[in-house]
Write a protein that holds these residues in place. Structure first.
Motif, PDB file in Angstrom:
ATOM      1  N   ARG A 127       0.835  -1.193   0.000  1.00  0.00           N
ATOM      2  CA  ARG A 127       0.000   0.000   0.000  1.00  0.00           C
ATOM      3  C   ARG A 127       0.872   1.246   0.000  1.00  0.00           C
ATOM      4  NH1 ARG A 127      -5.474  -1.069   1.354  1.00  0.00           N
ATOM      5  NH2 ARG A 127      -5.682   1.189   1.351  1.00  0.00           N
ATOM      6  N   ASP A 172      -3.105   6.571   1.278  1.00  0.00           N
ATOM      7  CA  ASP A 172      -3.969   6.311   2.420  1.00  0.00           C
ATOM      8  C   ASP A 172      -4.131   7.552   3.290  1.00  0.00           C
ATOM      9  OD1 ASP A 172      -4.451   3.660   1.742  1.00  0.00           O
ATOM     10  OD2 ASP A 172      -2.747   2.911   2.887  1.00  0.00           O
ATOM     11  N   ARG A 218      -6.327  10.111   1.593  1.00  0.00           N
ATOM     12  CA  ARG A 218      -7.712   9.627   1.636  1.00  0.00           C
ATOM     13  C   ARG A 218      -8.305   9.805   3.031  1.00  0.00           C
ATOM     14  NH1 ARG A 218      -6.862   4.722   0.362  1.00  0.00           N
ATOM     15  NH2 ARG A 218      -7.157   4.859  -1.898  1.00  0.00           N
ATOM     16  N   SER A 225      -7.549   4.911  -7.193  1.00  0.00           N
ATOM     17  CA  SER A 225      -7.672   3.542  -6.699  1.00  0.00           C
ATOM     18  C   SER A 225      -8.182   2.594  -7.781  1.00  0.00           C
ATOM     19  CB  SER A 225      -8.609   3.506  -5.488  1.00  0.00           C
ATOM     20  OG  SER A 225      -8.051   4.221  -4.406  1.00  0.00           O
ATOM     21  N   ILE A 278      -5.997  -0.696  -8.182  1.00  0.00           N
ATOM     22  CA  ILE A 278      -6.579  -2.017  -7.936  1.00  0.00           C
ATOM     23  C   ILE A 278      -6.568  -2.864  -9.204  1.00  0.00           C
ATOM     24  CG2 ILE A 278      -8.721  -3.209  -7.315  1.00  0.00           C
ATOM     25  CD1 ILE A 278      -9.242  -0.739  -5.435  1.00  0.00           C
TER      26      ILE A 278
END
Length: 395
Positions: free
Chosen positions: A8, A13, A16, A77, A81
């Protein structure tokens, strides 16, 4: 910067997590006051003193900006992903993505009806279905498409008739509904969904989300969210956001306030705030990204990153908490707190998110709703408690 957990990006993160906290500064108005107060503070919630300053600061720095940042990260994302799915041995990128969006659509519908009519998961799911086939376009083309969509939306709104006034009796109906029991509140949310999507913003939410997701995909590809830019480039982004876009927005906000929130002036000036939203949003992100690069306030940035890893759970838990605070089946404070007083609720929810996310992730692989979403996508329970090997990332 990449964290040790499943490859990650701590930077993504953290941004976000920052965005999911910031969104509440604006959502709290619609959650705890008659909805038109979001646009016009003279309608409810107070329009003098601290209440007016709360409106003004949020109008300049958070209204639409945090949502824009959150939406760009959703686009980022989508690419991230899909890339992970291509490198894995599980579902294909397309199967992974479309299952994710369909389950997100269902969860969003339940969220909108039973918790918060201002839900963003439904438009995200629909927009996600649309943008996915374009994820491999060059960043330059993605930026061009995103900007074109947002410019067309701006032109449409500038030429439009403006924001309609709330129907007669709307305020009283909302007060009665949200101060009532669970069924009363559910009916009030259904009424607001009809008003919001069919009358006030029938053609705004989805194209805005699509345009911002295109920009987010491009920014991820060119390394903006992963500390791939130079310090000088981030500083330039901050300068554009804070020295040009923010003063422009403040000037528009001042004109709105000086007009007494006269509907025609409110519409004409607020429309042009769409120009500055992405620049202020990216300036906010740039500040946080430079803090991470420099290693400043690591206690805060690591907690923001944990909050961002659990953004889905934290977004939904925010709605659970605020519905209990404001609705009649909880503490019944709907319409009782002024705009400035609502900031105490915001602070409480922020404290909850920052305090629970990191300890939770120390024991579990995912947030509770992230785990549910992953399990539904894979159609089998995923490892949850630490000690079990985590499944290949799919959400």
């Amino acid at each position: 910067m990449t964290s040790a957990s499943a490859g990650r990006h701590l930077s993504i993160d953290a941004v976000r997590g920052f965005a999911v906290l910031g969104i509440l500064l604006m959502n709290i108005v619609g959650m705890g006051l008659p909805s038109f107060a979001y646009i016009d503070p003279t309608y409810a919630g107070g329009s003098t003193g601290a209440d007016m300053w709360t409106w003004a600061v949020n109008n300049v720095f958070t209204d639409g900006k945090m949502r824009a940042l959150f939406t760009m990260l959703f686009g980022a994302s989508t690419v991230l992903i899909a890339d992970r799915a291509e490198a894995g041995t599980g579902l294909s990128p397309a199967a992974t993505h479309y299952r994710r969006m369909l389950w997100l659509l269902l969860i969003g519908l339940l969220h909108a009806v039973f918790l918060w009519f201002g839900d963003i998961l439904v438009p995200y799911a629909i927009a996600g279905l649309i943008v996915f086939p374009f994820r491999k376009l060059s960043p330059r083309v993605q930026i061009a498409i995103g900007v074109a969509i947002l410019v067309l939306l701006l032109a449409k709104n500038a030429m439009g008739p403006g924001i309609p006034s709330p129907p007669p009796g709307a305020k009283a109906a909302e007060l009665a509904g949200f101060r009532g029991d669970f069924l009363d509140a559910t009916q009030a949310r259904l009424n607001m969904l009809v008003l919001f999507y069919l009358i006030i913003h029938p053609f705004d939410t989805l194209p805005e989300a699509i345009g911002q997701m295109f920009i987010g995909m491009a920014l991820f590809r060119v390394g903006f969210f992963t500390l791939g830019w130079s310090t000088r480039a981030y500083a330039l982004t901050m300068a554009i956001g804070y020295l040009i876009a923010a003063p422009f927005t403040a000037w528009l906000a001042y004109g709105i306030q000086q007009s007494g929130f006269e509907p025609k002036t409110l519409h004409e000036l607020e429309v042009w705030q769409q120009l500055s939203r992405p620049f202020i949003a990216l300036a906010h992100a740039s500040v946080l990204l430079l803090m991470i690069r420099a290693g400043w306030l690591e206690v805060l940035t690591t907690r923001l990153a944990a909050a961002g890893r659990m953004a889905f759970s934290n977004y939904l838990m925010t709605s659970v908490i605020t519905s209990l605070v404001f609705c009649g089946y909880g503490f019944g404070l709907y319409g009782e707190l002024s705009r400035a007083q609502q900031l105490w609720v915001v602070a409480g929810v922020w404290a909850f998110i920052l305090l629970w996310s990191r300890p939770w992730l120390a024991r579990f692989h995912y947030g509770p709703f992230e785990w549910l979403w992953r399990s539904l996508v894979q159609w089998k329970p995923q490892p949850f408690v630490k000690g079990a090997k985590p499944a290949t990332a799919t959400t």
